[in-house]
Write a protein that holds these residues in place. Sequence first.
Motif, PDB file in Angstrom:
ATOM      1  N   GLU A 188      -5.265  25.748  11.503  1.00 13.79           N
ATOM      2  CA  GLU A 188      -6.048  26.148  12.667  1.00 13.79           C
ATOM      3  C   GLU A 188      -5.934  27.662  12.844  1.00 13.79           C
ATOM      4  O   GLU A 188      -4.840  28.211  12.815  1.00 13.79           O
ATOM      5  N   LYS A 189      -7.067  28.324  13.043  1.00 14.76           N
ATOM      6  CA  LYS A 189      -7.059  29.777  13.158  1.00 14.76           C
ATOM      7  C   LYS A 189      -6.758  30.169  14.605  1.00 14.76           C
ATOM      8  O   LYS A 189      -7.372  29.642  15.530  1.00 14.76           O
ATOM      9  N   LEU A 190      -5.814  31.072  14.778  1.00 12.00           N
ATOM     10  CA  LEU A 190      -5.451  31.518  16.121  1.00 12.00           C
ATOM     11  C   LEU A 190      -5.757  33.003  16.245  1.00 12.00           C
ATOM     12  O   LEU A 190      -5.978  33.687  15.257  1.00 12.00           O
ATOM     13  N   THR A 215      12.876  35.225  38.665  1.00 17.25           N
ATOM     14  CA  THR A 215      13.229  33.818  38.400  1.00 17.25           C
ATOM     15  C   THR A 215      13.888  33.700  37.048  1.00 17.25           C
ATOM     16  O   THR A 215      13.662  34.537  36.166  1.00 17.25           O
ATOM     17  N   ASN A 216      14.718  32.649  36.920  1.00 15.85           N
ATOM     18  CA  ASN A 216      15.288  32.352  35.604  1.00 15.85           C
ATOM     19  C   ASN A 216      14.721  31.055  35.056  1.00 15.85           C
ATOM     20  O   ASN A 216      15.203  30.528  34.059  1.00 15.85           O
ATOM     21  N   ALA A 217      13.741  30.496  35.747  1.00 20.80           N
ATOM     22  CA  ALA A 217      13.174  29.230  35.280  1.00 20.80           C
ATOM     23  C   ALA A 217      12.321  29.487  34.035  1.00 20.80           C
ATOM     24  O   ALA A 217      12.054  30.629  33.666  1.00 20.80           O
ATOM     25  N   LYS A 218      11.912  28.377  33.408  1.00 21.72           N
ATOM     26  CA  LYS A 218      11.064  28.490  32.223  1.00 21.72           C
ATOM     27  C   LYS A 218       9.618  28.666  32.681  1.00 21.72           C
ATOM     28  O   LYS A 218       9.098  27.836  33.428  1.00 21.72           O
ATOM     29  N   VAL A 219       8.999  29.770  32.272  1.00 25.09           N
ATOM     30  CA  VAL A 219       7.633  30.040  32.701  1.00 25.09           C
ATOM     31  C   VAL A 219       6.668  29.622  31.586  1.00 25.09           C
ATOM     32  O   VAL A 219       6.917  29.878  30.413  1.00 25.09           O
ATOM     33  N   PHE A 220       5.602  28.952  31.993  1.00 27.52           N
ATOM     34  CA  PHE A 220       4.599  28.556  31.001  1.00 27.52           C
ATOM     35  C   PHE A 220       3.221  28.932  31.514  1.00 27.52           C
ATOM     36  O   PHE A 220       3.022  29.194  32.693  1.00 27.52           O
ATOM     37  N   MET A 221       2.282  28.935  30.591  1.00 29.59           N
ATOM     38  CA  MET A 221       0.934  29.318  30.966  1.00 29.59           C
ATOM     39  C   MET A 221      -0.066  28.646  30.028  1.00 29.59           C
ATOM     40  O   MET A 221       0.287  28.281  28.909  1.00 29.59           O
ATOM     41  N   GLN A 222      -1.284  28.443  30.509  1.00 30.26           N
ATOM     42  CA  GLN A 222      -2.326  27.852  29.674  1.00 30.26           C
ATOM     43  C   GLN A 222      -3.625  28.577  29.987  1.00 30.26           C
ATOM     44  O   GLN A 222      -3.891  28.911  31.147  1.00 30.26           O
ATOM     45  N   ILE A 223      -4.414  28.849  28.942  1.00 31.82           N
ATOM     46  CA  ILE A 223      -5.635  29.643  29.102  1.00 31.82           C
ATOM     47  C   ILE A 223      -6.845  28.747  28.864  1.00 31.82           C
ATOM     48  O   ILE A 223      -6.867  27.983  27.891  1.00 31.82           O
ATOM     49  N   THR A 277      -6.207  26.596  25.347  1.00 29.58           N
ATOM     50  CA  THR A 277      -5.092  26.781  24.419  1.00 29.58           C
ATOM     51  C   THR A 277      -4.069  25.689  24.694  1.00 29.58           C
ATOM     52  O   THR A 277      -4.153  24.973  25.678  1.00 29.58           O
ATOM     53  N   GLU A 278      -3.103  25.600  23.787  1.00 29.29           N
ATOM     54  CA  GLU A 278      -1.990  24.703  24.095  1.00 29.29           C
ATOM     55  C   GLU A 278      -1.097  25.417  25.102  1.00 29.29           C
ATOM     56  O   GLU A 278      -1.277  26.587  25.403  1.00 29.29           O
ATOM     57  N   ALA A 296      -2.639  32.070  19.924  1.00 27.00           N
ATOM     58  CA  ALA A 296      -3.202  30.836  20.477  1.00 27.00           C
ATOM     59  C   ALA A 296      -4.663  30.752  20.072  1.00 27.00           C
ATOM     60  O   ALA A 296      -5.234  31.708  19.531  1.00 27.00           O
ATOM     61  N   ALA A 297      -5.249  29.610  20.362  1.00 26.73           N
ATOM     62  CA  ALA A 297      -6.632  29.379  19.947  1.00 26.73           C
ATOM     63  C   ALA A 297      -7.570  30.341  20.654  1.00 26.73           C
ATOM     64  O   ALA A 297      -7.313  30.770  21.770  1.00 26.73           O
TER      65      ALA A 297
END
Length: 1664
Positions: free
Chosen positions: A262-264, A281-289, A296-297, A320-321
């Motif tokens: 898969e091309k990213l 913050t020290n929490a785990k930060v995530f994001m999705q586009i 994206t994943e 990412a995609a």
Amino acid sequence: MPVIKYRVTVCTGTVSGSGTDANVFVCLIGDQGDTGERVLYNCINTVNKFEKGNADEFFIEAVTLKQVRRVRIGHDGKGGSSGWYLAKVIVREEGQPESEAVEFPCYRWLDKNEDDGQIVRELVPAGESPLLKNVSYHISVKTGDIPGASSDSRVFIKLYGEKADSSKEFLLVSDNDLGNYFERGRVDEFTLDMMDIGKINRILIGHDNVGLRSGWFLASVQITVPVQGRQYMFPCNRWLDKDEADGRVEVEVYPSEILPIEKLINYEVSVVTGDVRAAGTNAKVFMQIYGETGKTELIILENRSNNFERGATDIFKREAADVGKIYKIRIGHDGTGIGDGWFLESVTLKRLATKTKGSDESTKKKKKSDEKEEEENKEEEGMDVYTFVAHRWLAKDEGDKELVVELVPDGESDLEENTYEVHVLTGTVWGAGTDANVFLSIYGMERGDTGERQLKRSNNLNKFEKGQVDVFTIKAIDLGELKKLRIRHDNSGSRPSWFLERVEIIDLKESTTYYFPCQRWLAVEEDDGQIARELVPVDEAFVKKDSENEGQSPATLGLEQKAKSTTYSVKVKTGDKKNAGTDANVFIILYGSKDDTGIVSLKASKFNKNKFERGKVDEFTVESVDIGDLKKIKIGHDNKGNSTGWFLEWVEIDAPSLGQCLKFPCGRWLDKSEDDGAIERIIFPAELQTIEYIPFVPYEITVYTSDIFGAGTDADVFIVLYGSDGVCTQQKSLCLNKREQRMYFERNSVNQFIVELEDVGDIIEKIRIGHKGGGLNSGWHLDRVTIRRLLPNGKGSETVTFPCERWLAKSEDDGETVRELVPSDIFTEKLMKDGTLKQIEEEVEEPLEVHTYKISVFTGDIYGAGTDANVFLNIYGDMGDMGERKLSKSETNFNKFERGQEDTFTIQAVDLGIIYKIKIRHDNSMFSPDWFLEKVEILDETTEESFVFLCERWLSKKKEDKKIERTLYEQSYNGERNSLDGSSLSVSSQDSNANQKEPKKSSLVKAAEEGSLIPYHITVTTGTEYDSSTDSRVFIIIMGPQKVQTERLWLDLPEGKDEFADGSVEKFSVWGLDVGEIKKVEVGHDGATPESCWMMEELTIVVPTKGVMYNFVCKCWLARDKGDGLTSRILNILDAECVNIGIKILYEVTVVTGDIEGGGTDANIFMTVFGSNGNTEELLLEKNGDRFERGQEDSFIMEIADIAPLRKMRIRTDGKGTRPHWFMERITLKNLTNQEVATFTYGDWLSKLKNATGSLECEMPAVINDEQMMEDTTYTLQVKTSDIGGAGTDANVSLILFGEYGDSGTLPLKESNKSNKFERNQMDEFSFSEMLSLGDLCKVRIWHDNKGIAPGWHLEYIDVMDSAMDKTFRFQCDRWLAKGEDDGQLIRELACANNDILELKERTAYEIVTVTSDREDADTKENIWIILEGKMGRSKEFLMENSSKKRRFERGATDTFQFSSKNVGDIAAICVGHCPKDGKKSSAKADVFWHVQEITVTEMELCNKYYFRCNTKIPLRYKRRDYKVFECAKVTESFASKARSLVPVKYETIVVTGFEKGAGTDANVFITIYGLNGDSGRRALRQKFRNLFERGKTNRFYLETLDMGELKKVKIEHDNSGLAPGWLVERVEITNSATGVTTIFPCGKWLDENRGDGLICRDLFPRY
């Protein structure tokens, strides 16, 4: 080119701890190359270099670079605090003004413990983003798993690309931090960030050889470049060590495969944390586009630094995609750690803009002439920048208490945030509530989804209790119309099982309500074990319908849900290795082309209570709605529990509704302490292992149990559905487990099941429902069954009712536990345009009737025929089958199936139509299960038709072919018989046939007749090294010229074998396209895991129709992890040894066994066919399970030598087996190339008992077109013993006559006219009547067995009289047949003395026949000339003239010419030319051709024929130099010519035994030599008092026979006697002592039952 001084200023940042003491180097890269790495020692302006805030200047002298484009800067990581924060580098040429200086900003750490851990960076000029411009190369380095493989040296790599090469990069900082790098069996992963070098052609990898254990065994390198969309595999498998192999410590490697992935694209993410108290913050930060073309994943934002501190800006580069134009992002954190609340200020996304050249049209359309947009379009490659302003808390205790927020880009977006009110209705079933955490994700039609949100704050304190409605609000960017939702729980808490009634979602902006019915468990122990469900919205009408009539039927929408969703059956195989199993929680995500399934926990295995144990397969169900085609999966575990490491072999995902089964091979550890330490992996499907079939459809089956005492059952209930024409589904159990069996089918209950089964067409003709018994009260009273299916357009459904109202119980009614039901009425619901439901009810027209079948089973009247086992029967008709039924209650006998008795059973079944076959078996239980079944008769009482099925065979594990199941065909049936079942995937009724009346041609015969498919015989030898074996499927592709190739021919192992074992030899016969001349062969296997290695030692391909055998000695690995990393390779035919083995012709052989009691046999049957051009060897006719049975016609294809026209056939049985007697009616042979049919009729027994003469052998003349090809005759033999002392013998004498039409077979000389045979000077007369005349005789082979006193015999001559020809043939001998006399031979071959044509004349005549091709412009008006080249010389030129009176060489014409000439001997080749008639040069036109098909030359004296296959065009030429040469393709030698050459010859035979351990043998060895003029017969190789065939020895023998002509092959064999009979034959050499010609027959193989292919008899072919 001038040398220039560059002034380089290095600015260190002002962050705390930013200085470094390490050695810094720099490399300037420009338009004309680079400066190479220069260490920065001498600073011009400071003493202590690279301290916080410094700007250190250095001079670098180099040849001019023109423009400096990039700066590569880094340090060696030495010293106490080597970490360094570099602000920027400024470069200018000395003497240029300051304004010309180029600035290269960095502002990043070069520190192993910060940011991404890199200590070398490539910088680009200000204004360009290095993060986006640079390409990430992800490099996985695998160290071999052999002792001492690990290394302590520093490893470097250099990549060579199409556009540029990288510099040597030391791999210092790994991404998966394994602590100690390059350890045995581990995989280290590194990322190199640098400019795009294009497609990688090769790599250089090595180490600096420093350290204690510097030697390193490198297995392979894998380089993944997502931005290019490519993955490269570089296999190495070698030592890089001064003391091993070639002593090199660096090696260049080329890629073995380049896979598209898969091309990213690169995204640069800047996250700004707000400047408020406790913002970090020290929490785990995530994001999705989310963008126009997808999403994206999930992107995790973390690196080695401490991120998201108050007021900080953190920059990440992520691949990412490409989602097109971005319309929203979602960002959040998981709320872990201390102080997890986070104040997010803003997020900026940057990515390179795609090159927009032709975008001026778009501006015209928009009519917006913003200057900004214009400017963007002009740029070749600008940047897209999106800013998302949040300015809000993401915290449990601040603001709206959400931890996740969705943001739209600043400024231009017309999207707004929307609020969704979610109502979750928990069911009213007992135990419906849950304490687990519930997660929800909502999907819109075109605007993405909300992502997974935890449902935390409800209007109820205790959420998700039985019968309760919980309301939640979810804020998200407007999704438009809703498409589906996914809801799951995490199975935590004490009672996590949850019965979800439905979910309602109110879109507050549009104020519309969506109904998502579920009515299913989300529980590991209930239903299908899923704790995640995907729901689709349904029309309000359907939901309301449910609530109105609550009491009656649980009408549900399960079917609609099922039709919209895809059910995946996921099988997970844990490897069979030590500690392979895991106790951790395993999850999987399926990624499709449109969407993914989200995290699915694999909790409820269908097979095993304890999941993921070593060597086991677990099966799970995953449902999802419309995710598109499966592209990849992610599978992993959470590393919790005791033994968490897991070795995953493969994952198989079957989607019946798509008709696709994909295999995802892994073959790697998911373990922190193995391999690369990853505990989750992304796996792609293996293309070769994909199976496609006809998609299944959903059926909703509702079962109504009656309301009478004891009606319920706990047994396992199954169902089969039948469509028209006998199309049926597989048998399907309705309950998934024992617990469900106990729950369902209670008295007066209604149970509903949704199952996916094969599509049986528009009408369900009948169903079969039954149970397997067992349990306490298995009896069941079934009221009715209804089956609901959706209408094709999804606008409603139809329900078919099948009434039953009977017991399915052993103790009630007729004792049957299986019923066949036919439909009574059909109820259709259609959704009309106005939103109402229209309902139609109709009765079924003429349903099938239930017939009563009376079944009579006859047990044979022979010793031990009866059985006590349970017998099962299935009957097949053209309208389907009745399912397997147990024959339990015999109506005639209390004790069933005893010797010689008839048992009658009555079975009711729905009309089967014309019955054509049955399957009968027993379960091999009880004391004496062996059963001899004579026949089965079936009477259809309704139509009074009767059907007879003959068996006359044992069903026994001990006798005959050891089978306890037989398929029997009706006596008059002549369709196709296949003993194999139609595989369970095929929908067609298990082996039904549409029209049974006309005999069907098998597809193979058709293809063979057309000549498109031909057989290939393939022998594969597996190596003997460690790990050579494989259980993958092996395939072969045979390639001809111009891309003509067979399809992939799978070499599937026979049943009972599951692998290509070490040292094994496997033989396969496959049918493939005829590719003409073979050029290449591809061989490979479908194993895609590192584990599946296979060592192919040798490959042999025999092409019988071409008469060649190719032998490849490969000795190569086909493995990802061995050798050069290929799992398939192409072998060039030029590398093979090519052996001519004689052309074979395909014949369809039909054997007819007589319809007489006991006519079938299981003895071995051998056939020899005789023709005018020789004869075949003795060929075994394969029994193949059920051939040669009473009253059968068996057809199969055989390869028979090219000996036509056929004359006679000899059949012999070995008289062994449990049924040695065979009544053979006749055999027909049909030549598939010219459709000629020969019939051989016998019509008698081949048996020692039942045949009058006790013969096991018979000869039959061929009958072709009603003409018998041989005459019947009586042979009278007169044998004259010489008048010499001791000439007589008492031994037993036998002989064989050889003539024009083959041989007579062995004739024992027993019944003489004298009482004492073979006395001195006596004439004995023997008479053989009822023989087939062999025509002119040419030789006799005579021998005796050396028994009795004084067995030596001196034979004078033999006279043979043929009564039909009225001719006598004299065979003169005058020699001893005695051990102690002459040459000691007991066997003599005598030539016929009255072969008078011995003298050849000098001159002879030749007849030349030309065939012009039948195609356009093949003909010619000019002349043709020809020259014959023979072994004794070259003929003159013969001119074949074309006159206007007599036109020759017309299209498709055959022309004959005669010329007299000197005799040139055997013709090897001809030269053919094409010349103008008038002989003028000018008339030789360039483009005139004659297209010739073939030329036949006959020498008229001996009538030998020479065939030349031309099939080419010959150009018109004036000069005689231009001609075409054709070699002789085939010779048919006339009998006269063969007889001429029969003179006695001594053959010196040398046998060389191999030199390996145990190569010698003590067994008795036999040899048969085959030549053009016949064979030598089987001769024993013996010598008195000699120990023969010892290891490494050469033994010489002399055999005398009549001249056999050119030697074609040798058969060498031994009788496997003695202590160590295994024998390794190196080769056999045979010298004709008359001509001195030696022929060598290489062997090099064992004749040993326990090695390789286990043969003790081999055919050897000559090597020229």
